[in-house]
Design an enzyme around this catalytic site. Sequence first.
Site, PDB file in Angstrom:
ATOM      1  N   ILE A  11      30.481  38.620  38.240  1.00 21.79           N
ATOM      2  CA  ILE A  11      31.605  38.357  39.053  1.00 21.79           C
ATOM      3  C   ILE A  11      32.228  38.997  40.015  1.00 21.79           C
ATOM      4  O   ILE A  11      33.485  38.879  40.593  1.00 21.79           O
ATOM      5  CB  ILE A  11      32.778  37.626  38.194  1.00 21.79           C
ATOM      6  CG1 ILE A  11      33.394  38.674  37.290  1.00 21.79           C
ATOM      7  CG2 ILE A  11      32.232  36.530  37.220  1.00 21.79           C
ATOM      8  CD1 ILE A  11      34.612  38.467  36.524  1.00 21.79           C
ATOM      9  N   SER A  12      31.590  40.105  40.326  1.00 19.64           N
ATOM     10  CA  SER A  12      31.990  41.280  41.341  1.00 19.64           C
ATOM     11  C   SER A  12      31.651  40.822  42.897  1.00 19.64           C
ATOM     12  O   SER A  12      30.709  40.829  43.214  1.00 19.64           O
ATOM     13  CB  SER A  12      31.496  42.441  41.115  1.00 19.64           C
ATOM     14  OG  SER A  12      31.690  43.429  42.054  1.00 19.64           O
TER      15      SER A  12
END
EC number: 5.99.1.4
Length: 198
Positions: A11-12
């Site tokens: 999710i970065s």
Amino acid sequence: MTQIEYYFTTISPFTYLAGNRLEQIAEKHGATITYKPLDIMGLFARTGGTAPGERHPNRQAYRLQDIRRTAARLDLPVNLKPMFFPANPAPSSYAIIAAQKAGGGDLGGLVHAILRACWAEEKDVADDGVIRAALEQNGFDPGLADSGLLMGAEAYGANLEEAVARGVFGSPTYVVGDELFWGQDRLEDLDLHLAGKI
């Protein structure tokens, strides 16, 4: 053969912005990559980091500017405030772990497809359908989304412990031996290191 240990979360935005440059660098130098998805919130808690939503407004505003500028420079589409962020990264991480063990597909492509789903396609990377589609599009059995849960959970926890022990504190981090390269903006340094120049 040189080994790159790749610690990241699915999710970065900065991991998304790496695109496929890590894989290109590894191919150029004949290196192999071991993909090690981990719990980024657990990593922050263990290493003094702060979740993006809890940071000072100045830091939050700069982060969005940095993401926007970097995406434009790299010609990558990006939604600065995705509908499904932050999603639970565990299910997609388990699928990546299972795919790496199974082999036979494009693991780098799978990782980038999941990141792109969040940051450019307004999809929930915790959703089974999104994960299965990414697996299939990259040459893996979509059933890996279901079959690797226990092994995935164990490896996911072990990746966090290993990352802390190795000195990792953010995503993405690339490790070669004792050398750490944190952030997609350090891929050039990784390239130079593998070439023996730094």
